[in-house]
Design a protein around this motif. Structure first.
Motif, short mmCIF file in Angstrom:
data_model
loop_
_atom_site.label_atom_id
_atom_site.label_comp_id
_atom_site.label_asym_id
_atom_site.label_seq_id
_atom_site.Cartn_x
_atom_site.Cartn_y
_atom_site.Cartn_z
N ILE A 45 0.83 -1.19 0.15
CA ILE A 45 -0.15 -0.09 0.03
C ILE A 45 0.86 1.33 0.00
O ILE A 45 0.24 2.52 0.17
CB ILE A 45 -1.14 0.00 1.21
N SER A 46 2.19 1.17 -0.34
CA SER A 46 3.08 2.36 -0.21
C SER A 46 2.71 3.34 -1.29
O SER A 46 3.43 4.21 -1.44
CB SER A 46 4.43 1.87 -0.17
N ASP A 59 8.78 1.52 3.85
CA ASP A 59 8.50 0.95 5.10
C ASP A 59 8.12 -0.47 4.86
O ASP A 59 7.07 -0.78 4.15
CB ASP A 59 7.33 1.69 5.74
N VAL A 60 8.67 -1.30 5.51
CA VAL A 60 8.20 -2.60 5.45
C VAL A 60 6.88 -3.23 6.09
O VAL A 60 6.31 -4.17 5.49
CB VAL A 60 9.37 -3.60 6.26
N ASN A 61 6.28 -1.89 6.78
CA ASN A 61 4.86 -2.53 7.31
C ASN A 61 3.91 -2.12 6.25
O ASN A 61 2.74 -2.37 6.73
CB ASN A 61 5.05 -1.56 8.84
N ARG A 118 -6.12 -10.29 4.32
CA ARG A 118 -7.25 -10.65 5.30
C ARG A 118 -7.01 -9.83 6.55
O ARG A 118 -7.43 -10.15 7.52
CB ARG A 118 -8.01 -11.69 5.18
N GLN A 119 -5.91 -8.75 6.42
CA GLN A 119 -5.63 -8.12 7.93
C GLN A 119 -5.73 -6.67 7.71
O GLN A 119 -6.30 -5.95 6.56
CB GLN A 119 -4.11 -8.54 7.95
N HIS A 120 -5.44 -6.15 8.91
CA HIS A 120 -5.55 -4.50 8.96
C HIS A 120 -4.56 -3.87 9.13
O HIS A 120 -3.59 -4.19 9.68
CB HIS A 120 -6.63 -4.38 10.42
N VAL A 121 -4.73 -2.36 8.83
CA VAL A 121 -3.63 -1.32 9.10
C VAL A 121 -4.34 -0.23 9.72
O VAL A 121 -5.55 0.11 9.06
CB VAL A 121 -2.53 -1.29 7.84
#
Length: 307
Positions: free
Chosen positions: A64-65, A85-87, A93-96
């Motif tokens: 999503i960068s 950013d590696v994050n 199926r996860q959230h940020v």
């Protein structure tokens, strides 16, 4: 050659960009809190700021960068998610969580805009081109402090108000629907309380797999034997064909056959005919030559005579 290589690289880049765009289209705004309270979630600095939760509705990771997050529809590229950013690589199926605190210098997940309590807040996600709208939501002004605006299920369903009670949890960085039990497991436990059905099913699966494996090995062996016999038969037929062809080519004239017959006839008639009667005469001897003393290995020494 170089033109083909360049064309292939361009096509690969286009396909990769198209696939990435298709993957990013699965991003969804999942939950928003405009006015965070001290009892809510805090950022890495301990501050309680407004936050926006984004959900990856795809069954594959998403980078999503290169997307944009904004609260102004006239400025679609208001906050570009930074690179490096590696994050920013979201698992499936996860959230940020992004904190809308207006302080992007605090890190990747801090936007350069804020949300205003007491009024409608429009939030949108744009793709890397800055024109394609991926998802949007209008957070109503009726939200009070500590309340969130969330979907009924992750990435889908209607939007609803959540107050943090027993039936409407506020779930930042977590699933919007919290299941205490697994319905399938509970239903199976109700139908098979003693586990007999599960045992039989597991044994049937194991033995079926073993039987299928045996059949596969048996079929592979039969196929290998057939192929081996076929190769041997093909080799033998080829050798016989070569021999027959060579013999036919080398000895197929009548003159050669006649010459061979005449040579054999002359050969068999070249010798005299001999009698087949065998006469054996016995020779009598008084001693055996093998017991004669002359065939000893050494002579016995003679004693000297005295005079």
């Amino acid at each position: 050659m170089k033109k083909r290589l360049i064309l292939m690289l361009v096509m690969a880049a286009v396909c990769g960009a198209w696939a990435s765009a298709q993957t990013r289209s699965a991003l969804r705004i999942n939950e928003v809190m405009v006015e965070n309270t001290p009892g809510g979630i805090a950022d890495e600095y301990g501050a309680h700021q407004a936050w926006i939760e984004i959900f990856n509705a795809n069954f594959a990771p998403i980078e999503i960068s290169s997307i944009y997050i904004t609260n102004d529809s006239t400025r679609p590229t208001l906050y570009p998610v930074p690179l490096g950013d590696v994050n920013t690589r979201m698992p499936k199926r996860q959230h940020v969580l992004f904190f809308a605190d207006g302080e992007p210098n605090k890190g990747t997940f801090h936007t350069n805009f804020t949300l205003v309590p007491g009024q409608d807040n429009w939030i949108g996600i744009y793709d890397a081109d800055g024109r394609t709208l991926i998802d949007e939501v209008i957070v109503p002004a009726s939200l009070t402090a500590g309340q969130s605006w969330a979907r009924t299920a992750d990435g889908e369903g209607e939007w609803a108000l959540r107050t943090g009670g027993n039936d409407d949890y506020i779930t930042p960085s977590s699933a919007n629907v919290i299941n205490d039990t697994n319905e399938k497991i509970a239903d199976f436990a109700e139908r098979d309380a003693n586990g007999f059905g599960m045992t039989v099913m597991a044994m049937c699966i194991v033995f079926s797999a073993l039987l299928l494996l045996c059949l596969c090995f048996y079929a592979i062996g039969k196929i290998g034997a057939l192929v081996s016999r076929s190769n041997k038969a093909r080799t033998r037929s080829a050798e016989v064909g070569e021999k027959v062809e060579a013999r036919d080519v080398a000895h197929d004239t009548g003159e050669e056959i006649a010459a061979i017959v005449m040579a054999l006839h002359d050969h068999f008639d070249a010798h005299d005919r001999e009698s087949t009667v065998l006469t054996i005469n016995k020779v009598k001897r008084a001693y055996s030559p093998w017991s004669s003393k002359i065939y000893n290995l050494r002579e016995v020494p003679q004693r000297p005579t005295r005079r």
